[in-house]
Enzyme design. Structure first.
Site, short mmCIF file in Angstrom:
data_model
loop_
_atom_site.label_atom_id
_atom_site.label_comp_id
_atom_site.label_asym_id
_atom_site.label_seq_id
_atom_site.Cartn_x
_atom_site.Cartn_y
_atom_site.Cartn_z
N TRP A 1 0.85 -1.19 0.00
CA TRP A 1 0.00 0.00 0.00
C TRP A 1 0.89 1.24 0.00
O TRP A 1 2.04 1.20 0.43
CB TRP A 1 -0.94 0.01 1.20
CG TRP A 1 -0.27 0.02 2.55
CD1 TRP A 1 0.02 -1.06 3.34
CD2 TRP A 1 0.21 1.17 3.28
NE1 TRP A 1 0.65 -0.66 4.50
CE2 TRP A 1 0.77 0.70 4.49
CE3 TRP A 1 0.22 2.54 3.04
CZ2 TRP A 1 1.33 1.56 5.45
CZ3 TRP A 1 0.77 3.40 3.98
CH2 TRP A 1 1.31 2.91 5.17
N GLU B 1 7.41 7.98 14.02
CA GLU B 1 7.60 7.33 12.72
C GLU B 1 8.48 8.17 11.80
O GLU B 1 9.28 7.62 11.03
CB GLU B 1 6.24 7.08 12.04
CG GLU B 1 5.33 6.11 12.77
CD GLU B 1 5.73 4.65 12.59
OE1 GLU B 1 6.74 4.39 11.91
OE2 GLU B 1 5.04 3.78 13.15
N GLU C 1 8.72 1.03 6.39
CA GLU C 1 8.35 1.89 7.52
C GLU C 1 8.18 3.34 7.08
O GLU C 1 7.40 4.09 7.69
CB GLU C 1 9.45 1.80 8.59
CG GLU C 1 9.49 0.48 9.35
CD GLU C 1 8.50 0.44 10.49
OE1 GLU C 1 8.16 1.50 11.03
OE2 GLU C 1 8.06 -0.67 10.85
N HIS D 1 4.74 4.91 6.79
CA HIS D 1 3.92 5.19 7.97
C HIS D 1 3.91 6.67 8.31
O HIS D 1 2.85 7.28 8.49
CB HIS D 1 4.42 4.38 9.17
CG HIS D 1 4.45 2.91 8.93
ND1 HIS D 1 5.02 2.02 9.81
CD2 HIS D 1 3.98 2.15 7.91
CE1 HIS D 1 4.89 0.79 9.35
NE2 HIS D 1 4.26 0.85 8.19
N GLU E 1 8.80 -3.38 18.00
CA GLU E 1 7.79 -3.58 16.96
C GLU E 1 6.46 -4.04 17.55
O GLU E 1 5.39 -3.65 17.07
CB GLU E 1 8.29 -4.60 15.92
CG GLU E 1 9.45 -4.10 15.07
CD GLU E 1 9.04 -3.10 14.01
OE1 GLU E 1 7.88 -2.65 14.00
OE2 GLU E 1 9.90 -2.75 13.18
N THR F 1 4.80 -1.00 19.03
CA THR F 1 4.25 -0.15 17.98
C THR F 1 2.97 -0.73 17.41
O THR F 1 2.00 -0.01 17.13
CB THR F 1 5.29 0.03 16.86
OG1 THR F 1 6.52 0.44 17.43
CG2 THR F 1 4.85 1.05 15.85
N ASP G 1 1.48 -3.70 9.40
CA ASP G 1 2.88 -3.70 9.01
C ASP G 1 3.79 -3.98 10.20
O ASP G 1 4.74 -4.77 10.12
CB ASP G 1 3.27 -2.33 8.44
CG ASP G 1 3.09 -2.24 6.93
OD1 ASP G 1 2.59 -3.19 6.32
OD2 ASP G 1 3.46 -1.19 6.36
N GLU G 2 3.51 -3.31 11.31
CA GLU G 2 4.34 -3.48 12.51
C GLU G 2 4.30 -4.92 13.00
O GLU G 2 5.31 -5.47 13.45
CB GLU G 2 3.90 -2.52 13.62
CG GLU G 2 3.83 -1.06 13.23
CD GLU G 2 5.18 -0.42 12.95
OE1 GLU G 2 6.20 -1.14 12.92
OE2 GLU G 2 5.22 0.81 12.75
N HIS H 1 6.58 -7.01 10.84
CA HIS H 1 7.98 -6.75 11.18
C HIS H 1 8.35 -7.38 12.53
O HIS H 1 9.46 -7.89 12.70
CB HIS H 1 8.24 -5.25 11.21
CG HIS H 1 8.07 -4.59 9.88
ND1 HIS H 1 7.83 -3.24 9.72
CD2 HIS H 1 8.09 -5.11 8.61
CE1 HIS H 1 7.72 -2.96 8.43
NE2 HIS H 1 7.87 -4.08 7.74
#
Length: 393
Positions: free
Chosen positions: A92, A135, A173, A176, A226, A229, A258-259, A262
């Site tokens: 995205w 971020e 990242e 973000h 992570e 977050t 996403d976090e 990761h």
């Protein structure tokens, strides 16, 4: 991004490490002290205010022979860690969630975004801005990963799996902060110039997670971070939904996903380290927890508030975005994820470290309960991000 506990209990009376863990690099120095009380005068003379923490900075604490552990893991990392990256064409992008500036309906889309933003309270924006600023300090985090011995990107375009991961992780990242920054700009609810100043101060100040150039410590830190977050963005998504802004909830939830991906990668690295070197890894885990997990934005400053990060953290705690309970829960999760209680064949020091980390989460919870009982009455503090309006902290 995540926040720092504003409690001092997590690091018990810093009992010295075992003798075998004490030798450190001779290259140490003291971080700079508190800012001058004459903040405005100081700022006219200095490009940015220095970090405020005071402790000995340790470098290159990992024995050189341990670097071979990470060299030997390169094939494994290529097969098991790089798979947690997404191809750019399938990722995205910020524009997927924002008004389309090429559309004839752009102004109407912005108007709708601003109408939804009007329903969100100021304290929510304080937390969302703090998340975004954290971020946006991404250059610092890539720098931190490239301080780690044995896994750093030696050339800037190295083809080792560790270097490929660091650059691609950074690239993922980076979206973000882009997305949250643009959303906040369009919302009209925040002082973007003050926010931009805070970002510049933060990147200029850096961070000191006390990982000592050791990938053992570094990957334990990132595993914890992570997950923190993931929790924080997940909670801002939940609150946005409760206030009726489904688009913002989608934005925060997408970042949280996403976090989580990761987090999976970093915890797998540490899991492999426990398999290869259980004694060294459990000692590193205990060392990291004794020092506490300092959060990436712990040197946050806006040119006005010397305690900005603590105030931001207090608002996040009050809203339930990231709390002392979350800190203990993350520790407990990692202890279970890495099967710390079942480790066998440890040295005497390793068994002590094992006992320490396995018993720490319950201890944190008990001490937090006591701390809550002694909590001082909340006070109103102005936040420059929301035009100096005051929030209870």
């Amino acid at each position: 991004m995540a926040l720092k506990l504003n409690t001092a209990f997590i690091s018990p009376s810093h009992s010295p490490l075992p003798q075998s863990r004490r030798p450190r690099s001779h290259r140490v120095f003291i971080a700079s002290t508190l800012r001058s009380t004459s903040i405005e005068a100081e700022n006219l003379k200095k490009p940015f205010s220095p970090p405020r923490e005071v402790h000995v900075q340790v470098t290159h604490s990992m024995p050189p022979q341990k670097i071979e552990v990470f060299k030997s893991m390169e094939g494994w990392a290529e097969e098991n860690i790089l798979v947690h990256l997404k191809p750019v064409e399938k990722c995205w992008q910020a524009q997927d969630f924002l008004p389309d500036p090429t559309s004839e309906g752009f102004h109407e889309q912005v108007k709708e975004l601003r109408e939804r933003a009007k329903e969100l309270p100021d304290d929510y924006f304080v937390v969302l801005v703090g998340d975004m600023i954290t971020e946006e300090a991404l250059p610092t985090y890539q720098t931190m990963l490239n301080t780690l011995d044995g896994v750093r990107d030696e050339t800037g375009a190295s083809l080792t799996p560790w270097a490929v991961w660091t650059r691609a992780w950074t690239a993922e990242e980076n979206r973000h902060g882009d997305l949250l920054n643009k959303y906040l700009y369009l919302s009209g609810r925040v002082d973007m110039r003050q926010i931009e100043k805070t970002i510049q101060y933060l990147i200029g100040s850096g961070m000191d997670p006390r990982t000592e150039n050791s990938p053992y410590l570094g990957f334990i830190y990132t595993s914890f971070q992570e997950r923190a977050t993931f929790i924080s963005h997940g909670n801002t998504a939940r609150l946005a939904k409760e206030h009726g802004d489904m688009k913002l909830a989608q934005i925060c939830g997408t970042i949280a996903a996403d976090e989580k991906r990761h987090e999976t990668a970093y915890t797998k690295i540490v899991e492999k380290l426990f398999e290869i070197d259980p004694d060294g890894t459990v000692l590193a885990f205990a060392d990291m927890m004794r020092k506490k997990i300092s959060m990436p934005a712990h040197l946050m400053y806006d040119g006005q508030d010397d305690s900005l990060f603590e105030h931001f953290s207090a608002v996040a705690q009050r809203l339930g975005v990231y709390t002392a309970k979350d800190y203990a829960d993350i520790l407990e999760f990692l202890v279970g994820r890495w099967n710390i209680e079942k480790l066998m064949g440890l040295s005497g020091e390793g068994r002590k470290a094992q006992d320490y980390v396995c018993g720490l989460a319950p201890r944190i919870r008990k001490l937090e309960e006591r701390a809550q009982g002694r909590a001082k009455p909340a006070t109103a503090v102005p936040f420059s991000w929301i035009f100096g309006r005051k929030m209870m902290v």
